[in-house]
Design an enzyme around this catalytic site. Sequence first.
Site, PDB file in Angstrom:
ATOM      1  N   CYS A 132       0.811  -1.218   0.000  1.00 20.85           N
ATOM      2  CA  CYS A 132       0.000   0.000   0.000  1.00 20.85           C
ATOM      3  C   CYS A 132       0.847   1.272   0.000  1.00 20.85           C
ATOM      4  O   CYS A 132       0.361   2.344  -0.376  1.00 20.85           O
ATOM      5  CB  CYS A 132      -0.947   0.007   1.199  1.00 20.85           C
ATOM      6  SG  CYS A 132      -2.090  -1.389   1.212  1.00 20.85           S
ATOM      7  N   HIS A 272      -3.705   6.910   2.149  1.00 22.17           N
ATOM      8  CA  HIS A 272      -4.040   5.648   1.494  1.00 22.17           C
ATOM      9  C   HIS A 272      -5.486   5.318   1.821  1.00 22.17           C
ATOM     10  O   HIS A 272      -5.899   5.362   2.998  1.00 22.17           O
ATOM     11  CB  HIS A 272      -3.100   4.539   1.978  1.00 22.17           C
ATOM     12  CG  HIS A 272      -3.599   3.169   1.689  1.00 22.17           C
ATOM     13  ND1 HIS A 272      -4.010   2.775   0.429  1.00 22.17           N
ATOM     14  CD2 HIS A 272      -3.770   2.085   2.506  1.00 22.17           C
ATOM     15  CE1 HIS A 272      -4.406   1.516   0.488  1.00 22.17           C
ATOM     16  NE2 HIS A 272      -4.268   1.074   1.724  1.00 22.17           N
ATOM     17  N   ASN A 302     -10.279  -0.542  -1.707  1.00 21.32           N
ATOM     18  CA  ASN A 302      -8.850  -0.543  -1.367  1.00 21.32           C
ATOM     19  C   ASN A 302      -8.090  -1.297  -2.452  1.00 21.32           C
ATOM     20  O   ASN A 302      -8.090  -2.523  -2.496  1.00 21.32           O
ATOM     21  CB  ASN A 302      -8.634  -1.204  -0.009  1.00 21.32           C
ATOM     22  CG  ASN A 302      -7.185  -1.193   0.439  1.00 21.32           C
ATOM     23  OD1 ASN A 302      -6.284  -0.914  -0.340  1.00 21.32           O
ATOM     24  ND2 ASN A 302      -6.945  -1.521   1.693  1.00 21.32           N
TER      25      ASN A 302
END
Length: 343
Positions: A132, A272, A302
């Site tokens: 990520c 994020h 996500n």
Amino acid sequence: MLPEVSFAERPLSQTPAPVDLRAAVLGVGAALPARRETSAETERRLGLPAGWIVRRTGIRERPMVRPDEATSDLAVRAGAAALQQANLPPETIRLLLLATSTPDHLLPPTAPIVAHRLGLTRAGAIDLAGACSGFLYALTLADSYVRLQQTHVLVVGANVLSRRINPNDPRTSALFADGAGAVVLGPVHASRGIVASWLGADGASWQDLYIPAGGSRLPLTPERVARGEHLMHLQNGPALFRKAAAGMAEAGRRVLAQAGLTLADVAWWIPHQANHRLIEEARRQLGIPASRTINVVERIGNSSAATIPLALALEAHRFQRGDLLLLTAVGAGLLSAAILLQW
């Protein structure tokens, strides 16, 4: 035998870079699959109560690729859009960095495929596996290359995580999605561009979120595939939540201190896009208002390294020239990163 070549005989750039040179965003692009799975559909499939996913994650739908689509397809679309917005021909790009955890193949890297399809005939190309935080790691490396070589770099974050999750596990199948975002960086004088960056890692927590099989530690076997060991495993969700929230807030504080700036200088925080609860907890710990927070997780899910460039591209209309953007991420590894970017 290869001839000996001294470093002096192959200079990295023709002229020294000016001290006030920065790497600025010249163009952004996004690519989201047309197919969506709504959280209501996921709840019905898993037998969960209505509204369970939205209440816990804030995600209303997750973009998911078709069976014939792969990571490179999304990366090419996002990269082409960023090049178009930057109004640059492909041959001006000298490096492509692809932040991904889901390459098309284990070998070769996917970045050269993307570069070929985009017509980047003069560019180097390599994958960067930073989970990520991968896009911010890639952006940091691209910043150095732009300033040293005084040239243009394409940075893409792209993932197809729908093929790395167990569809029957609500801890992962309710969260992870597919998508790609891209930025073109180029050299400008210091009125805008990347101001500062900070990178961190905590390898002691590597098992919090991982895929057990498929690498050199545990090669794939029929038995491991049957047990689902080729898919994502979330070992300790509450602990990962706490570490990720604290890590994003800490990364933001560190990069601000490094630049001698404060939150009052930040126009927008772009975290994020893991899930809504995590963004809100990190925001609370960082101390920045919701009115200055970019949160698009409800419509993109996500997609790991792709979420920050997607947010940049999808919300670029909200940014004014000179706005200071704070980008932060924490992901599997655990890897953390933060960048200050003047728009």
